[in-house]
Motif scaffolding. Sequence first.
Motif, PDB file in Angstrom:
ATOM      1  N   GLY A   1     -53.626  49.013 -32.717  1.00 24.62           N
ATOM      2  CA  GLY A   1     -53.449  49.954 -33.739  1.00 24.62           C
ATOM      3  C   GLY A   1     -54.475  51.072 -34.188  1.00 24.62           C
ATOM      4  N   THR A   2     -55.480  50.838 -33.332  1.00 25.32           N
ATOM      5  CA  THR A   2     -56.805  51.615 -33.527  1.00 25.32           C
ATOM      6  C   THR A   2     -57.554  51.812 -32.172  1.00 25.32           C
ATOM      7  OG1 THR A   2     -58.491  52.249 -35.045  1.00 25.32           O
ATOM      8  CG2 THR A   2     -58.294  49.826 -34.278  1.00 25.32           C
ATOM      9  N   LEU A   3     -58.467  52.637 -32.247  1.00 27.59           N
ATOM     10  CA  LEU A   3     -59.416  52.756 -31.261  1.00 27.59           C
ATOM     11  C   LEU A   3     -60.774  52.060 -31.560  1.00 27.59           C
ATOM     12  CD1 LEU A   3     -58.446  56.454 -30.014  1.00 27.59           C
ATOM     13  CD2 LEU A   3     -57.738  54.303 -29.016  1.00 27.59           C
ATOM     14  N   ASP A   4     -61.455  51.167 -30.825  1.00 23.97           N
ATOM     15  CA  ASP A   4     -62.666  50.584 -31.318  1.00 23.97           C
ATOM     16  C   ASP A   4     -63.495  51.775 -30.657  1.00 23.97           C
ATOM     17  OD1 ASP A   4     -64.837  49.384 -31.607  1.00 23.97           O
ATOM     18  OD2 ASP A   4     -64.409  47.776 -29.820  1.00 23.97           O
TER      19      ASP A   4
ATOM     20  N   HIS B   1     -66.707  51.537 -31.270  1.00 26.49           N
ATOM     21  CA  HIS B   1     -67.709  50.870 -30.874  1.00 26.49           C
ATOM     22  C   HIS B   1     -67.681  50.647 -29.278  1.00 26.49           C
ATOM     23  CE1 HIS B   1     -69.440  50.974 -34.667  1.00 26.49           C
ATOM     24  NE2 HIS B   1     -68.339  50.345 -35.281  1.00 26.49           N
ATOM     25  N   GLY B   2     -66.560  50.699 -28.766  1.00 22.58           N
ATOM     26  CA  GLY B   2     -66.019  50.355 -27.437  1.00 22.58           C
ATOM     27  C   GLY B   2     -66.750  51.706 -26.531  1.00 22.58           C
ATOM     28  N   GLU B   3     -67.341  51.162 -25.475  1.00 25.74           N
ATOM     29  CA  GLU B   3     -67.881  52.120 -24.257  1.00 25.74           C
ATOM     30  C   GLU B   3     -67.046  53.254 -24.097  1.00 25.74           C
ATOM     31  OE1 GLU B   3     -69.610  51.734 -19.926  1.00 25.74           O
ATOM     32  OE2 GLU B   3     -69.935  50.131 -21.023  1.00 25.74           O
ATOM     33  N   LEU B   4     -65.840  52.820 -23.417  1.00 24.02           N
ATOM     34  CA  LEU B   4     -64.822  54.343 -23.507  1.00 24.02           C
ATOM     35  C   LEU B   4     -64.274  55.048 -24.339  1.00 24.02           C
ATOM     36  CD1 LEU B   4     -63.077  55.342 -21.168  1.00 24.02           C
ATOM     37  CD2 LEU B   4     -61.164  54.171 -21.755  1.00 24.02           C
ATOM     38  N   VAL B   5     -64.115  54.605 -25.804  1.00 19.86           N
ATOM     39  CA  VAL B   5     -63.914  55.382 -26.663  1.00 19.86           C
ATOM     40  C   VAL B   5     -65.395  56.150 -27.190  1.00 19.86           C
ATOM     41  CG1 VAL B   5     -63.100  55.425 -29.266  1.00 19.86           C
ATOM     42  CG2 VAL B   5     -62.154  53.834 -27.603  1.00 19.86           C
ATOM     43  N   ALA B   6     -66.382  55.492 -27.427  1.00 21.18           N
ATOM     44  CA  ALA B   6     -67.555  55.940 -27.963  1.00 21.18           C
ATOM     45  C   ALA B   6     -67.741  57.029 -26.954  1.00 21.18           C
ATOM     46  CB  ALA B   6     -68.499  55.023 -28.089  1.00 21.18           C
ATOM     47  N   ALA B   7     -67.643  57.113 -25.656  1.00 18.65           N
ATOM     48  CA  ALA B   7     -68.254  58.135 -24.629  1.00 18.65           C
ATOM     49  C   ALA B   7     -67.115  59.417 -24.884  1.00 18.65           C
ATOM     50  CB  ALA B   7     -67.985  57.553 -23.317  1.00 18.65           C
ATOM     51  N   PHE B   8     -66.014  58.756 -24.862  1.00 24.20           N
ATOM     52  CA  PHE B   8     -64.827  60.037 -25.102  1.00 24.20           C
ATOM     53  C   PHE B   8     -65.105  60.935 -26.422  1.00 24.20           C
ATOM     54  CE2 PHE B   8     -61.783  58.437 -21.831  1.00 24.20           C
ATOM     55  CZ  PHE B   8     -61.456  59.873 -21.317  1.00 24.20           C
ATOM     56  N   PHE B   9     -65.301  60.144 -27.377  1.00 23.79           N
ATOM     57  CA  PHE B   9     -65.495  60.765 -28.764  1.00 23.79           C
ATOM     58  C   PHE B   9     -66.717  61.508 -28.774  1.00 23.79           C
ATOM     59  CE2 PHE B   9     -62.867  58.188 -31.867  1.00 23.79           C
ATOM     60  CZ  PHE B   9     -61.537  58.640 -31.105  1.00 23.79           C
TER      61      PHE B   9
ATOM     62  N   GLU C   1     -66.902  65.566 -29.175  1.00 22.05           N
ATOM     63  CA  GLU C   1     -67.452  66.116 -30.423  1.00 22.05           C
ATOM     64  C   GLU C   1     -66.045  65.794 -31.298  1.00 22.05           C
ATOM     65  OE1 GLU C   1     -68.170  70.132 -30.212  1.00 22.05           O
ATOM     66  OE2 GLU C   1     -69.622  69.690 -28.472  1.00 22.05           O
ATOM     67  N   VAL C   2     -65.664  64.464 -31.277  1.00 18.08           N
ATOM     68  CA  VAL C   2     -64.510  63.889 -32.105  1.00 18.08           C
ATOM     69  C   VAL C   2     -65.171  62.757 -33.082  1.00 18.08           C
ATOM     70  CG1 VAL C   2     -62.260  62.729 -32.129  1.00 18.08           C
ATOM     71  CG2 VAL C   2     -62.772  64.532 -30.452  1.00 18.08           C
ATOM     72  N   THR C   3     -64.834  62.829 -34.359  1.00 20.40           N
ATOM     73  CA  THR C   3     -65.303  61.898 -35.304  1.00 20.40           C
ATOM     74  C   THR C   3     -64.030  61.025 -35.627  1.00 20.40           C
ATOM     75  OG1 THR C   3     -66.720  63.675 -36.412  1.00 20.40           O
ATOM     76  CG2 THR C   3     -66.203  61.737 -37.392  1.00 20.40           C
ATOM     77  N   PRO C   4     -64.428  59.835 -35.339  1.00 18.95           N
ATOM     78  CA  PRO C   4     -63.298  58.802 -35.643  1.00 18.95           C
ATOM     79  C   PRO C   4     -62.925  58.775 -37.122  1.00 18.95           C
ATOM     80  CG  PRO C   4     -65.360  57.777 -34.810  1.00 18.95           C
ATOM     81  CD  PRO C   4     -65.589  59.063 -34.726  1.00 18.95           C
ATOM     82  N   PRO C   5     -61.813  58.253 -37.458  1.00 16.10           N
ATOM     83  CA  PRO C   5     -61.565  58.205 -38.978  1.00 16.10           C
ATOM     84  C   PRO C   5     -62.310  57.184 -39.254  1.00 16.10           C
ATOM     85  CG  PRO C   5     -59.480  57.702 -37.533  1.00 16.10           C
ATOM     86  CD  PRO C   5     -60.483  58.083 -36.568  1.00 16.10           C
ATOM     87  N   PRO C   6     -62.666  57.231 -40.726  1.00 14.18           N
ATOM     88  CA  PRO C   6     -63.727  56.358 -40.895  1.00 14.18           C
ATOM     89  C   PRO C   6     -62.861  54.897 -41.210  1.00 14.18           C
ATOM     90  CG  PRO C   6     -63.459  57.777 -42.792  1.00 14.18           C
ATOM     91  CD  PRO C   6     -62.765  58.626 -41.335  1.00 14.18           C
ATOM     92  N   ASP C   7     -61.824  54.859 -41.358  1.00 13.51           N
ATOM     93  CA  ASP C   7     -61.133  53.633 -41.926  1.00 13.51           C
ATOM     94  C   ASP C   7     -60.244  53.147 -40.681  1.00 13.51           C
ATOM     95  OD1 ASP C   7     -59.253  55.718 -41.831  1.00 13.51           O
ATOM     96  OD2 ASP C   7     -58.145  55.095 -43.720  1.00 13.51           O
ATOM     97  N   GLY C   8     -60.393  53.865 -39.353  1.00 15.01           N
ATOM     98  CA  GLY C   8     -59.641  53.608 -38.094  1.00 15.01           C
ATOM     99  C   GLY C   8     -58.293  53.993 -37.961  1.00 15.01           C
TER     100      GLY C   8
ATOM    101  N   PRO D   1     -59.620  66.954 -35.053  1.00 17.64           N
ATOM    102  CA  PRO D   1     -59.686  65.527 -35.862  1.00 17.64           C
ATOM    103  C   PRO D   1     -59.026  64.537 -34.955  1.00 17.64           C
ATOM    104  CG  PRO D   1     -58.756  67.419 -37.094  1.00 17.64           C
ATOM    105  CD  PRO D   1     -58.984  68.121 -35.964  1.00 17.64           C
ATOM    106  N   ALA D   2     -59.377  63.372 -35.077  1.00 12.82           N
ATOM    107  CA  ALA D   2     -59.425  62.166 -34.206  1.00 12.82           C
ATOM    108  C   ALA D   2     -57.750  61.937 -33.851  1.00 12.82           C
ATOM    109  CB  ALA D   2     -60.037  60.922 -34.666  1.00 12.82           C
ATOM    110  N   GLN D   3     -57.070  61.873 -34.928  1.00 14.53           N
ATOM    111  CA  GLN D   3     -55.720  61.669 -34.788  1.00 14.53           C
ATOM    112  C   GLN D   3     -54.982  62.547 -33.887  1.00 14.53           C
ATOM    113  OE1 GLN D   3     -53.344  60.703 -38.261  1.00 14.53           O
ATOM    114  NE2 GLN D   3     -51.308  60.854 -37.018  1.00 14.53           N
ATOM    115  N   ARG D   4     -55.079  63.842 -34.098  1.00 17.39           N
ATOM    116  CA  ARG D   4     -54.699  64.919 -33.426  1.00 17.39           C
ATOM    117  C   ARG D   4     -55.013  65.083 -31.914  1.00 17.39           C
ATOM    118  NH1 ARG D   4     -51.131  68.171 -33.933  1.00 17.39           N
ATOM    119  NH2 ARG D   4     -50.949  70.441 -32.812  1.00 17.39           N
TER     120      ARG D   4
END
Length: 171
Positions: free
Chosen positions: A21-24, A26-34, A38-45, A101-104
């Motif tokens: 239901g969200t993207l971690d 702190h996970g290696e793949l997500v953190a690297a992609f973001f 230059e994507v800022t994850p939503p603060p509440d996930g 924005p992260a969701q888009r």
Amino acid sequence: MQYGDYIGNVTRLAVELANTGTLDQHGELVAAFFAEHEVTPPPDGDYGDLPDLVRTALAQSVDGTAPEAVHRLLRDYPPEMHLSDHDGDGWHIHFSRNGTPAQRWAGQLIAAKLALVVAGDPAVTLGRCAASGCGNYFVDQSRNRTRRFCSNACASRTTVAAHRARAAKNT
């Protein structure tokens, strides 16, 4: 990075989003992609209705039914196809602009990649875990595409249950 690896990695993002239901962030793949895009994850996930839509798209892909959810992803999150050479490895196709924005951003990227997978991209195969009660999705890029479980834990649990059932039957 090989293009097939890129599709596989984005498909892993889709699987993570569908399964959790969200993207971690702190996970290696997500953190690297973001970070790289230059994507800022939503603060509440919170990714809104995107996880449910992606889950439905994965189910339709795995079940071989009409890809209505992928069509909806493409409509609701239309990819912005463009070329990028941001990583110094040469030109490659992007489906969302850096800083979106992260969701888009996730929706556009996942829509494009799942469309490629549904259209038969040979580098990626999707599956649903065969463990009783699990139902998580996974990306199978094994050589012979015979993976059956989302994790070693599910495979082990299934193997142990089968062993115990055989042992009980023989007593």
